[in-house]
Design a protein around this motif. Structure first.
Motif, mmCIF file in Angstrom:
data_model
loop_
_atom_site.group_PDB
_atom_site.id
_atom_site.type_symbol
_atom_site.label_atom_id
_atom_site.label_comp_id
_atom_site.label_asym_id
_atom_site.label_seq_id
_atom_site.Cartn_x
_atom_site.Cartn_y
_atom_site.Cartn_z
ATOM 1 N N LEU A 1 11.221 121.876 64.727
ATOM 2 C CA LEU A 1 9.780 121.911 64.906
ATOM 3 C C LEU A 1 9.372 120.539 65.410
ATOM 4 C CD1 LEU A 1 7.062 123.395 64.511
ATOM 5 C CD2 LEU A 1 6.997 122.406 62.209
ATOM 6 N N GLU A 2 8.675 120.477 66.542
ATOM 7 C CA GLU A 2 8.358 119.210 67.178
ATOM 8 C C GLU A 2 6.850 119.051 67.312
ATOM 9 O OE1 GLU A 2 10.609 117.348 70.735
ATOM 10 O OE2 GLU A 2 9.022 118.585 71.593
ATOM 11 N N ALA A 3 6.353 117.879 66.945
ATOM 12 C CA ALA A 3 4.950 117.538 67.172
ATOM 13 C C ALA A 3 4.840 117.017 68.599
ATOM 14 C CB ALA A 3 4.484 116.485 66.177
ATOM 15 N N ILE A 4 4.099 117.710 69.429
ATOM 16 C CA ILE A 4 3.966 117.319 70.835
ATOM 17 C C ILE A 4 3.084 116.078 70.929
ATOM 18 C CG2 ILE A 4 3.132 118.027 73.104
ATOM 19 C CD1 ILE A 4 3.673 120.911 72.248
ATOM 20 N N GLY A 5 3.552 115.108 71.687
ATOM 21 C CA GLY A 5 2.773 113.885 71.876
ATOM 22 C C GLY A 5 2.827 112.943 70.701
ATOM 23 N N SER A 6 3.808 113.087 69.836
ATOM 24 C CA SER A 6 3.872 112.238 68.647
ATOM 25 C C SER A 6 4.035 110.761 69.006
ATOM 26 C CB SER A 6 5.007 112.684 67.720
ATOM 27 O OG SER A 6 6.245 112.630 68.393
ATOM 28 N N SER A 7 4.588 110.460 70.173
ATOM 29 C CA SER A 7 4.741 109.056 70.582
ATOM 30 C C SER A 7 3.382 108.401 70.846
ATOM 31 C CB SER A 7 5.626 108.950 71.817
ATOM 32 O OG SER A 7 5.042 109.654 72.892
ATOM 33 N N ASN A 8 2.342 109.202 71.044
ATOM 34 C CA ASN A 8 0.999 108.669 71.283
ATOM 35 C C ASN A 8 0.179 108.512 70.005
ATOM 36 O OD1 ASN A 8 1.528 108.703 74.050
ATOM 37 N ND2 ASN A 8 0.796 110.801 74.241
ATOM 38 N N LEU A 9 0.735 108.934 68.878
ATOM 39 C CA LEU A 9 0.008 108.850 67.617
ATOM 40 C C LEU A 9 0.218 107.479 66.986
ATOM 41 C CD1 LEU A 9 0.910 112.400 66.325
ATOM 42 C CD2 LEU A 9 -1.297 111.643 67.207
ATOM 43 N N ALA A 10 -0.616 107.128 66.044
ATOM 44 C CA ALA A 10 -0.556 105.817 65.399
ATOM 45 C C ALA A 10 0.784 105.603 64.702
ATOM 46 C CB ALA A 10 -1.691 105.700 64.385
ATOM 47 N N THR A 11 1.219 104.368 64.666
ATOM 48 C CA THR A 11 2.455 104.011 63.969
ATOM 49 C C THR A 11 2.342 104.435 62.516
ATOM 50 O OG1 THR A 11 2.731 102.127 65.425
ATOM 51 C CG2 THR A 11 3.981 102.105 63.364
ATOM 52 N N GLY A 12 3.380 105.075 62.011
ATOM 53 C CA GLY A 12 3.375 105.555 60.633
ATOM 54 C C GLY A 12 2.740 106.918 60.459
#
Length: 102
Positions: free
Chosen positions: A67-78
């Motif tokens: 299960l992958e969160a799309i765009g997780s690299s754009n979310l806040a650290t942590g």
């Protein structure tokens, strides 16, 4: 044909915020597919998710699903999200050989 069911509950801050989502992904001609496949995106709250499927395995000798969160690299650290999910692979020829993992 293979049906993929992703059923999950996403916990946020309180029991009133629990979201249940059912997502069905059909893969036709499954036995002739190889490599990795991504499902279409599905949504909970403001988050987009998808299933990543390695048909011949990912460092193992059997199919691997994530299960992958799309765009997780754009979310806040942590950033994190509690997700309880279950993936079910439905065997169209013999339902007794269907499998669910959660």
């Amino acid at each position: 044909m293979m049906d993929f069911w992703a059923v999950g509950r996403w916990n946020t801050l309180s029991p009133e915020d629990i979201i249940t989502v059912t997502f069905v992904w059909r893969i036709y001609n499954f036995s002739s597919c190889s490599g990795k496949k991504y499902s279409q995106a599905f949504y909970t709250d403001d988050y987009r998710w998808r299933i990543l499927l390695y048909l011949k395995g990912h460092y193992v000798q059997h199919m691997s699903a994530y299960l992958e969160a799309i765009g997780s690299s754009n979310l806040a650290t942590g950033w994190s999200r509690l997700a309880r999910f279950k993936l079910t692979v439905v065997n169209q020829l013999d339902n007794r050989r269907s499998i669910a993992k959660g």
